[in-house]
Design a protein around this motif. Sequence first.
Motif, mmCIF file in Angstrom:
data_model
loop_
_atom_site.group_PDB
_atom_site.id
_atom_site.type_symbol
_atom_site.label_atom_id
_atom_site.label_comp_id
_atom_site.label_asym_id
_atom_site.label_seq_id
_atom_site.Cartn_x
_atom_site.Cartn_y
_atom_site.Cartn_z
ATOM 1 N N ILE A 24 0.872 -1.254 0.003
ATOM 2 C CA ILE A 24 0.126 -0.112 -0.021
ATOM 3 C C ILE A 24 0.750 1.286 0.187
ATOM 4 C CG2 ILE A 24 -1.584 1.164 1.331
ATOM 5 C CD1 ILE A 24 -2.875 -1.432 2.274
ATOM 6 N N ASP A 25 1.902 1.089 0.751
ATOM 7 C CA ASP A 25 2.933 2.216 1.034
ATOM 8 C C ASP A 25 3.077 2.689 -0.546
ATOM 9 O OD1 ASP A 25 4.409 4.424 1.981
ATOM 10 O OD2 ASP A 25 5.805 2.956 2.717
ATOM 11 N N TYR A 26 4.207 1.592 -1.329
ATOM 12 C CA TYR A 26 4.988 1.764 -2.406
ATOM 13 C C TYR A 26 3.760 2.226 -3.470
ATOM 14 C CZ TYR A 26 8.526 -0.764 -0.182
ATOM 15 O OH TYR A 26 9.585 -1.286 0.831
ATOM 16 N N LEU A 27 2.570 1.709 -3.696
ATOM 17 C CA LEU A 27 1.828 2.113 -4.460
ATOM 18 C C LEU A 27 1.051 3.389 -4.471
ATOM 19 C CD1 LEU A 27 -0.448 -1.339 -4.784
ATOM 20 C CD2 LEU A 27 1.353 -0.440 -6.489
ATOM 21 N N LEU A 28 0.846 3.827 -3.171
ATOM 22 C CA LEU A 28 0.482 5.176 -2.858
ATOM 23 C C LEU A 28 1.331 6.336 -3.513
ATOM 24 C CD1 LEU A 28 -1.293 5.093 0.537
ATOM 25 C CD2 LEU A 28 -2.357 5.610 -1.781
ATOM 26 N N ALA A 29 2.823 5.801 -3.232
ATOM 27 C CA ALA A 29 3.775 6.854 -3.423
ATOM 28 C C ALA A 29 4.009 6.946 -5.094
ATOM 29 C CB ALA A 29 5.013 6.539 -2.831
ATOM 30 N N ASP A 30 3.856 5.746 -5.512
ATOM 31 C CA ASP A 30 4.105 5.469 -6.906
ATOM 32 C C ASP A 30 3.120 6.293 -7.805
ATOM 33 O OD1 ASP A 30 5.390 4.213 -9.163
ATOM 34 O OD2 ASP A 30 3.778 3.071 -9.444
ATOM 35 N N SER A 31 1.782 6.260 -7.343
ATOM 36 C CA SER A 31 0.706 7.085 -8.092
ATOM 37 C C SER A 31 1.018 8.577 -7.951
ATOM 38 C CB SER A 31 -0.691 6.635 -7.229
ATOM 39 O OG SER A 31 -1.115 5.121 -7.335
ATOM 40 N N TRP A 32 1.582 8.898 -6.691
ATOM 41 C CA TRP A 32 1.634 10.395 -6.554
ATOM 42 C C TRP A 32 2.904 10.713 -7.545
ATOM 43 C CZ3 TRP A 32 -0.574 14.273 -4.605
ATOM 44 C CH2 TRP A 32 0.281 15.517 -4.399
#
Length: 208
Positions: free
Chosen positions: A24-32
């Motif tokens: 979740i942490d990685y995917l949120l940051a990647d989206s941003w």
Amino acid sequence: MEKNLYVTTAIPYASGKPHIGHAIDYLLADSWARYWKQNGKTVRFQVGTDEHGNKVSAKALAEQKTPQEFADAISADYKTFIQKMDVEYTDFVRTTDDHHRAACQYIWQKLQPYIYKGTYDGWYCVGHEAFFTDKEVQDNGGICPDHQTNYQQVSEENYFLKCSAFTDQVREAIESKRMEIVPEFRAKEFLELMKDGLKDVSISRPKK
């Protein structure tokens, strides 16, 4: 508008394999990061692993490996995990990397006038690699609810950063919004916490 943006995730301890919470942490940051790249910014997006501390050492010992061998394997697991999600990071930083050690040494030298030795007394949890208040320890019956281990009473000489020397500068930066904290109520909360001045903080881990 400035063209550069720096995005970073938490850097998990190299003490266990990655799980859905990390995803979740990685995917949120990647989206941003992707959003801002599409809007013309040059993005540096950093992920990585924290490979120092008692927790990593204890896990390595349990598996009859050196801390470096254990960290190498866990770090590789994280790298594979992130790549399988197609996360477009630019830097994978390990705290055992030579350039990371050099950067830490540089920062330490710059802060040297504000670093001093003192005695720290408190309740410590190895799993969290963090200290807890007397009330927190009492409320939990002396046992960390996350790790089911006893809090350890620690009293030892540590290095401290003299944050108190920067109280006025930090307050001015927040109030003038040169250092912006969002949402706004968090900025007010922080100003309230530091109304009597910033506290000096321990910046070294326990020896045990």
